[in-house]
Every structure is written in C-alpha cells, then in structure tokens.
Design an enzyme around this catalytic site. Structure first.
Site, PDB file in Angstrom:
ATOM      1  N   HIS A 114      45.490  24.615  -4.468  1.00 28.78           N
ATOM      2  CA  HIS A 114      44.713  24.169  -5.671  1.00 28.78           C
ATOM      3  C   HIS A 114      44.772  22.886  -6.081  1.00 28.78           C
ATOM      4  CE1 HIS A 114      43.474  26.135  -9.857  1.00 28.78           C
ATOM      5  NE2 HIS A 114      42.810  24.902  -9.547  1.00 28.78           N
ATOM      6  N   ARG A 124      38.374  30.191  -9.201  1.00 30.66           N
ATOM      7  CA  ARG A 124      39.396  30.592  -9.571  1.00 30.66           C
ATOM      8  C   ARG A 124      40.123  31.851  -8.753  1.00 30.66           C
ATOM      9  NH1 ARG A 124      40.029  26.536 -11.671  1.00 30.66           N
ATOM     10  NH2 ARG A 124      40.835  25.892 -13.766  1.00 30.66           N
ATOM     11  N   GLU A 159      48.966  32.837  -8.145  1.00 28.81           N
ATOM     12  CA  GLU A 159      49.237  31.527  -7.795  1.00 28.81           C
ATOM     13  C   GLU A 159      50.104  30.862  -8.740  1.00 28.81           C
ATOM     14  OE1 GLU A 159      46.061  27.782  -8.920  1.00 28.81           O
ATOM     15  OE2 GLU A 159      45.255  29.531  -7.541  1.00 28.81           O
TER      16      GLU A 159
END
Length: 320
Positions: A277, A230, A258
């Site tokens: 991602h 993450r 993000e």
C-alpha cells in the site's frame, strides 16, 4: 468615522506534526498548531483538524471533545471508515488530486512488472538464475479502468503512450471530456474483452466485494488484475482461488486484510505481485499536500467553500 468592527478571530488549524506546520508555513488569518489526534489537544479548540497520513488513530472520542471543529481535512484520497467517526456537524474533505499521479504511476509499474516478469527475475537474481522467456507486453493490451476519478484518468493517460486501448468504467454511464464512461451494469459484457483490469475506484457500499467470483470468471484466461483502489473491493478468497488455478494474474498494492499477515495465501499464490500500500507514499506527496493545505486554508479564511468535500457538516445544536 471610526468603525467598531473587530477583526475576525484566527482560524485554528491542527496539523499532525511540527514538520507539517513548518512545511505549510504562515497562512494569514490562520493559527497552526500541532496535534496527532491521540488525546484532547491543549490550547484553543481547532476549527480544522488534519489527521496523520499514516497510522490514523481512532477519531470518534477525540473529535467529539472539540466544540469548535468544522472540518476534518484528510491527507488521503480514501475516506472509508472516517466519516462514521465524525460528529454530524463536521464536514469531511479528502486530498483528492494529491496522490493521483503517484498512484497511477504505480498502477502502470505493477502492470509492467507483472506482465514482463520483473518480480520473477528479481527473485532469480539471488540464485543466479538466467531464465529467459517470452512474456506478454503492455503494448496492445486492452485495459479496463474501473473508477474514473482522478486516479483512473491518470492511469489512462499513462497507459496511452504504451499503446494500450483503454475503456473507462465509472459509478454511472456518461460522456466525460470526450470519453465514453460505461456504468457498472455493463461490466459483465466488458470484462471478457479486456486482458488488463485496473481497479482505481473508491471503497463504497457499491464497490465493496465488486470483484467477486463472477467478476473474475468473466475475465479472459491469462488476464491481469491490478488493484490500486482498496483491498475490500476484491473478495480475497475468490481471487486466491483463481490464482491457484493459474488462470489469472494479479498485481496488488492493496489487500484485504491489510497489512497482509505472514502466512496468508496471497503471499504464496502463483502469479501474484504484492506491494505494501505505497501508491501515494512518494516524494511527490508532501509538496502536493502542502499546496492543497495552503489553498484549502486560504479558502476557509476567506469564507469560501472548501475543496474536495465528501461529506458536508450540519449546522445547529443537534449532534452525534
């Protein structure tokens, strides 16, 4: 003799779209409905809610209005930010195992692409730039895999055929299936001896900001950081500073913030490769997720405990 026992009412399960209902198909003892978690659903209150995989909406108010809800089943490995939105009575389960292979595949791909300069070569194609150069190989790297869950173990399994020496780091020191797993306190001594670091850990209070200036400074010159965990596991400003100095390289499938906004320094930092991602978002996702859902719902109908529970729900009238 006759029995007055009545059949148990069906388990009501909401799935995020009609395509998911069709993919899961008939589950004896369960009724599948469609709900995207954006408003109170029509019809019976679900016992199990499966939120959307991408673009997860705020859940707190919608779930609080479901009196019969017992379990939220995610389609992701990560669950940061979700548990805090659930009523206390509701359990939370992840899709552990569904994304492991795809995410590990991308981690190895990012390492190869960065080390061998595939990103530079792709950019050079537009200008017809034939810039041959000697680059580091993945072979003979010393890799430190931080996070020894499903993804971390799959990363290690894929690195082994590339002749990479792997050291495991987990949330605690232990022996697991014949592998020595080091604890977080050992990182300062391990980092200088590894030229590839792969982050595959969950985002928790212990891992948030784990990769800070001191962590990065302990990595040897020329080392590569790969993050498929993450974004907030890494302190972005500290990483940008190391990249700007040209001392380290990074290949990131996750970032903080993000999505990474236009103009962010990571886009233009030297020695960095960024993917948006996409670690688990492959053709392997849907069939593996469907298999998990069918197994999970079968267990619930049978009265068995659910799989992959990361937070158990409470019973009783107290809620919140």
């Amino acid at each position: 003799m006759t029995s007055d026992a009545r059949p148990a009412p069906p388990l009501v399960v909401s799935l995020p779209s009609a395509s998911w209902v069709a993919a899961v198909g008939e589950v004896p003892g369960a009724t599948l409905t469609v709900w995207d978690c954006t408003r109170v659903p029509a019809g019976p209150s679900p016992h199990v809610v499966v939120p959307p995989y991408l673009g997860l909406p705020p859940l707190r108010e919608a779930l609080a209005a479901l009196p019969d809800l017992r379990l939220v089943q995610l389609l992701t490995n990560g669950y940061d930010g979700v548990a805090e939105q659930l009523p206390r009575r509701v359990a939370l389960a992840t899709a552990a195992g569904v994304h492991d292979a795809s995410t590990a595949e991308l981690a190895v791909g990012l390492a190869i692409a960065s080390l061998r300069g595939l990103d530079d070569a792709a950019r050079g194609m537009a200008a017809g730039d034939w810039a041959a150069a000697r680059r580091p190989s993945l072979a003979d790297r010393r890799a430190l895999v931080v996070g020894w869950g499903g993804v971390g173990r799959q990363v290690a399994a894929r690195l082994a055929p590339f002749e990479v020496a792997v050291t495991a780091v987990g949330s605690r020191a232990r022996e697991q299936d014949g592998t020595r797993v080091h604890g977080p306190a050992e990182l300062p001594g391990l980092l200088p001896r590894h030229d590839l670091v792969v982050l595959a850990c969950p985002l928790t209070d212990a891992t948030r900001g784990l990769v800070d200036a001191a962590f990065l400074a302990a990595m040897p010159d020329g080392a590569l950081l790969v993050n498929v965990a993450r974004g907030p596991v890494v302190v972005t400003d500290d990483l940008v500073a190391e990249l700007a100095a040209g001392r380290l390289r990074a290949a990131l499938d996750v970032t903080d913030p993000e999505p990474l906004p236009p103009g962010h320094p990571l886009w233009s930092a030297p020695g960095v490769l960024v993917t948006p991602h996409v670690g688990g978002n492959t053709s392997a996702f849907r069939p593996r997720a469907v298999a998990l859902l069918r197994e999970q719902l079968g267990r619930l109908v049978a009265g068995d405990p659910p799989l992959n529970v990361v937070r158990a729900g409470t019973r009783g009238p107290a809620d919140g």
